[in-house]
Design an enzyme around this catalytic site. Sequence first.
Site, PDB file in Angstrom:
ATOM      1  N   TYR A 282     -24.603 -52.695 -29.587  1.00 39.90           N
ATOM      2  CA  TYR A 282     -24.869 -52.091 -28.275  1.00 39.90           C
ATOM      3  C   TYR A 282     -26.005 -51.076 -28.387  1.00 39.90           C
ATOM      4  CZ  TYR A 282     -22.385 -47.822 -29.787  1.00 39.90           C
ATOM      5  OH  TYR A 282     -22.002 -46.681 -30.449  1.00 39.90           O
ATOM      6  N   CYS A 283     -26.611 -50.781 -27.232  1.00 37.24           N
ATOM      7  CA  CYS A 283     -27.602 -49.698 -27.137  1.00 37.24           C
ATOM      8  C   CYS A 283     -27.241 -48.867 -25.913  1.00 37.24           C
ATOM      9  CB  CYS A 283     -29.028 -50.236 -27.109  1.00 37.24           C
ATOM     10  SG  CYS A 283     -29.424 -51.354 -25.745  1.00 37.24           S
ATOM     11  N   TRP A 284     -28.219 -48.305 -25.220  1.00 38.12           N
ATOM     12  CA  TRP A 284     -27.902 -47.415 -24.102  1.00 38.12           C
ATOM     13  C   TRP A 284     -27.309 -48.175 -22.914  1.00 38.12           C
ATOM     14  CZ3 TRP A 284     -26.402 -43.130 -22.240  1.00 38.12           C
ATOM     15  CH2 TRP A 284     -26.651 -42.755 -20.907  1.00 38.12           C
TER      16      TRP A 284
END
Length: 353
Positions: free
Chosen positions: A97-99
């Site tokens: 995941y990222c932002w």
Amino acid sequence: MKYPALLPFTEILPRLGEFDAIIDARSPSEFAEDHIPGAINCPVLDDAQRVRVGTMYKQVNTFEAKKLGAMLIARNVADHIEALFIDKPKDWKPLIYCWRGGNRSGAMSHILAKIGWPVIQLDGGYKEYRRHVSATLAEHASRLSYTVVCGPTGSGKSRLLQVLAAQGAQVLDLEQLAAHRGSVLGNLPTTPQPSQKAFESSIWNLLRQFDPALPVFVESESKKVGNLRVPDTLMEKIRGSRCIALALAHSDRVKLLMDDYLHFVADPALLNTQLSCLTALHGRETIGSWQKMAIDGAMQELVEALLVKHYDPAYLQSIKRNFGQFGEAQLLELPDISDEAFLNAARTLHQAT
């Protein structure tokens, strides 16, 4: 299923413990503020690179920024594969995941999936995870019952919680999660407090795993532990719960505090800096006399004075005002501060439930 698979957090949550790795592709500063419990940080752009690409987006154009970003991301993902993932088997299953579940986690997910790993990408990224924590933390706090360990400063509340946890009891040690001992002298010099978001993540992660059929042992905390605020619903539930009154002889309380605050014993100047925060409550003359005790090495005398003149009066005032069931609290007396005394006390409480 086709990989990389893009899944929402509500679908991922029941399987969170099944992933071989939870990879946070955000920058180190984003990761440090908060992250999914158990995640490791494999930034596809570090903080400086993220600023560099973002500046190009604004000052040049999207196409040039994407070229730069792709070049940097490819290099960084390659480095992560070589350093961390090169020996992973074909069935190794990471969550990434990222932002917001967009370009950064998407790029890493695509590359790892092309290698052949069954990659899951979090739809909505950290932002969706944080929304879920905010939405469900109060619900988790409300469904549980609590046993509140009360007692004046130095009575061994934190030690008892640690022993209870070692014996398999459900324990919510807010001071441990907050990296703070909960008073003006409670900061830990070598351990900074987490962010408010990280504190809430730690609480959420524990509460969601607790069994509602069993009590959760917790200390009689204030609304704030150092600079961090205990979530309102949790605080209200704790303050309305059953209490245990821990009792320990004054002399043993002094010994326990001398053990727990060795960093102040070894650094009187640091202690005096913290004592100055009490000037508004006790006046310059009293604080000056306490600071002189610290400089002179009269630590036992200082601890006794702090207990009698500061901590005990504040505790009595707070406990009666904030904990509604304290008047019916079960008394639990510790004969001393030996390991055996805490083991027996924890066993008594644990077996009673």
